[in-house]
Design a protein around this motif. Sequence first.
Motif, short mmCIF file in Angstrom:
data_model
loop_
_atom_site.label_atom_id
_atom_site.label_comp_id
_atom_site.label_asym_id
_atom_site.label_seq_id
_atom_site.Cartn_x
_atom_site.Cartn_y
_atom_site.Cartn_z
N THR A 189 19.60 22.73 -13.58
CA THR A 189 18.60 23.25 -12.65
C THR A 189 18.06 22.11 -11.80
O THR A 189 17.29 21.28 -12.28
CB THR A 189 17.43 23.91 -13.41
N PRO A 190 18.46 22.03 -10.53
CA PRO A 190 17.98 20.94 -9.67
C PRO A 190 16.50 21.09 -9.38
O PRO A 190 15.93 22.18 -9.53
CB PRO A 190 18.82 21.09 -8.40
N GLN A 191 15.87 19.99 -8.97
CA GLN A 191 14.43 19.97 -8.73
C GLN A 191 14.11 19.54 -7.31
O GLN A 191 14.77 18.66 -6.75
CB GLN A 191 13.76 18.98 -9.69
N TYR A 192 13.07 20.14 -6.75
CA TYR A 192 12.46 19.57 -5.55
C TYR A 192 11.77 18.28 -5.97
O TYR A 192 11.08 18.26 -7.00
CB TYR A 192 11.43 20.52 -4.95
N VAL A 193 11.94 17.23 -5.20
CA VAL A 193 11.30 15.97 -5.56
C VAL A 193 10.52 15.42 -4.37
O VAL A 193 10.84 15.69 -3.21
CB VAL A 193 12.33 14.92 -6.04
N VAL A 194 9.50 14.64 -4.69
CA VAL A 194 8.68 13.97 -3.68
C VAL A 194 8.75 12.47 -3.94
O VAL A 194 8.60 12.03 -5.08
CB VAL A 194 7.21 14.45 -3.74
N ALA A 195 8.99 11.71 -2.89
CA ALA A 195 9.11 10.27 -3.02
C ALA A 195 7.75 9.65 -3.33
O ALA A 195 6.79 9.81 -2.58
CB ALA A 195 9.69 9.66 -1.75
N MET A 196 7.68 8.93 -4.44
CA MET A 196 6.44 8.31 -4.89
C MET A 196 6.16 7.03 -4.13
O MET A 196 7.06 6.24 -3.84
CB MET A 196 6.53 7.99 -6.39
N LYS A 197 4.88 6.82 -3.84
CA LYS A 197 4.43 5.53 -3.31
C LYS A 197 3.36 4.99 -4.25
O LYS A 197 2.33 5.63 -4.44
CB LYS A 197 3.88 5.69 -1.89
N SER A 198 3.64 3.84 -4.83
CA SER A 198 2.75 3.29 -5.86
C SER A 198 2.35 1.87 -5.50
O SER A 198 2.89 0.90 -6.05
CB SER A 198 3.42 3.32 -7.23
N PRO A 199 1.40 1.70 -4.57
CA PRO A 199 0.97 0.35 -4.20
C PRO A 199 0.35 -0.39 -5.37
O PRO A 199 -0.28 0.21 -6.24
CB PRO A 199 -0.05 0.61 -3.09
N LYS A 200 0.52 -1.71 -5.37
CA LYS A 200 -0.06 -2.55 -6.41
C LYS A 200 -1.56 -2.69 -6.18
O LYS A 200 -2.04 -2.63 -5.05
CB LYS A 200 0.59 -3.93 -6.41
N TYR A 201 -2.28 -2.86 -7.28
CA TYR A 201 -3.73 -3.03 -7.22
C TYR A 201 -4.11 -4.44 -7.68
O TYR A 201 -3.73 -4.88 -8.77
CB TYR A 201 -4.44 -2.03 -8.14
N GLY A 202 -4.87 -5.11 -6.84
CA GLY A 202 -5.49 -6.37 -7.21
C GLY A 202 -6.97 -6.17 -7.41
O GLY A 202 -7.46 -5.02 -7.44
N PRO A 203 -7.74 -7.22 -7.54
CA PRO A 203 -9.20 -7.10 -7.75
C PRO A 203 -9.90 -6.28 -6.68
O PRO A 203 -10.82 -5.52 -6.97
CB PRO A 203 -9.67 -8.55 -7.77
N GLU A 204 -9.47 -6.43 -5.44
CA GLU A 204 -10.13 -5.72 -4.34
C GLU A 204 -9.91 -4.21 -4.44
O GLU A 204 -10.84 -3.41 -4.29
CB GLU A 204 -9.60 -6.25 -3.00
N GLU A 205 -8.66 -3.81 -4.72
CA GLU A 205 -8.35 -2.38 -4.82
C GLU A 205 -9.03 -1.77 -6.05
O GLU A 205 -9.53 -0.64 -5.99
CB GLU A 205 -6.84 -2.18 -4.92
N ALA A 206 -9.05 -2.53 -7.14
CA ALA A 206 -9.71 -2.02 -8.35
C ALA A 206 -11.20 -1.82 -8.12
O ALA A 206 -11.79 -0.81 -8.54
CB ALA A 206 -9.48 -2.98 -9.52
N ALA A 207 -11.82 -2.77 -7.44
CA ALA A 207 -13.25 -2.65 -7.14
C ALA A 207 -13.52 -1.42 -6.26
O ALA A 207 -14.54 -0.74 -6.43
CB ALA A 207 -13.74 -3.92 -6.46
N ALA A 208 -12.59 -1.13 -5.35
CA ALA A 208 -12.77 0.00 -4.44
C ALA A 208 -12.76 1.33 -5.18
O ALA A 208 -13.61 2.20 -4.95
CB ALA A 208 -11.69 -0.03 -3.36
#
Length: 547
Positions: A221-240
């Motif tokens: 059974t094939p699946q519809y798929v969505v391309a994932m985007k997973s940017p890295k998090y540093g201190p600034e992104e975590a604080a946000a």
Amino acid sequence: MSQTTLDKAPADGGAAVRKLDALIIGAGVAGLYQLHQLRGQGLDVRAYDTASNVGGTWYWNRYPGAKFDSEAYIYQYLFSEDLYKGWSWSEKFPGQPEIERWLNYVADRLDLRKDIQFNTTVTGARFDEATNRWTVETDTGETIDTQFLVTCGGMLSAPLTDLFPGQDTFKGRLVHTGRWPKEEVDLAGKRVGVVGVGATGIQVIQTIADQVGHLKVFVRTPQYVVAMKSPKYGPEEAAAYKARFQELKRTLPNTFTGFEYDFVHKWADLTPEKRREVMEEIWEDGSLKLWLASFAEMFFDPSVNEEISEFVRGKMRARLKDPKLIDLLIPKDYGFGTHRVPLESGYLETYLRPNVEAVNVRDNPIARVVPEGVQTADGTVHELDVIILATGFDAGTGALTRIDIRGRGGRSLKEDWGRDIRTTMGLQVHGYPNLFTTATPLAPSAALCNMTTCLQQQTEWISGCIRHMRENGLTVCEPTKEMEDGWVAHHDETASANLISKTTSWYLGSNVAGKPRRVLSYTGGVGAYRKKCAEVAEGGYQGFAMR
């Protein structure tokens, strides 16, 4: 051992019986929080888990490529700002090792381990109508006498492992993704077969393709798929994202699926050009947003669903290019969003590698496993060194039907659910007093929810109900038959209105032979479900017989 007491051993020399106020099955996302809450009420409570450590799903699912597809900063507990802010994620969709470390962080920060018993499987539980208590048995020979039994076993924790005749004859290594071993499984240069292309299979396939000698993917059974985007998090992104704690705490429990986003567009209000613009913009987010926050009409209107499905098919065709792969790997007989939608990272391109082969088992199914590998119905034997079963789970019910649970009059939950899958709001089952459940059918937590959002809500409701009972000198709680009948009818009416109920998938239990068909998850929305649960509690638990 906390305050747990052990009765004296019986005169015949049998094992001592442990007495508890509450026993929790499972030490994953739900079990850890449930333990924290009930212990906070002063209950003598203990959690039991088959695993050797905390984590639940994220302990067992350590297969290559296992990771979140909920954003990390929403897949968290929201009852404590300090707990939330004390952990920083490395990326938007982190992998299993990091997720497991986070759950260990939670257990340590809340000092939960002293009240958790690992390497212990609950095998049976019987309600004693004379004492209004549960007698629970484990595979270690222990007997526990408890007032409340709370199940936090997870909705995807009963893997379908024994599916094909001859599995025990295979001369190579056979593993199921849901029971992946801690030790390394050597795949380097091997002939590897992956059975299944759901969310788990996709993660495995895209991860191991460049490690193995040759990879055969058995596609049904094939699946519809969505391309994932997973940017890295540093201190600034975590604080946000940490700065958004109060906003997330306020909004997540009230959206349709427990995610931070919700449906804001109406199909009929937009021109065809604007609809396409919205879909393109959401597609670029690289998340589940297209499924969970684009157009709600996709779940009800076949014509809208087809347009969105064709949008996704177009994205997939552009990457696959090969007509044979397009025919095999792009769904045609069901619509986008009516199955679980997987995120992926280079999954489709994996099939363009010279060492990867897609085997069509839709028209030529797997007949058996033989010593050399996998044999299909036409007699072809695919020779393999390693077989990876990404064949899914007995979702929603399996965690409990694999335990011998006996309610009033000795009735069996396995037998009851074998005839008809019923619960009261996914929180209790008529005929099983003082049995409280999470991640079971007829609640959003069975499939259609960011799991931590829903599991927090359910454990909080259970904790509130137990507190109400104790404050009012009540010892037993059980939903009435009328209450359960009403909830089942409401659930079915809601489910029948959408396309999920008309599509064959594990969402309906269709992947388990003999399992009664019913949409497992409540489809009325997380926010609406939460409101209904709150109304029951605020109304003095009307519909739940207490004494």
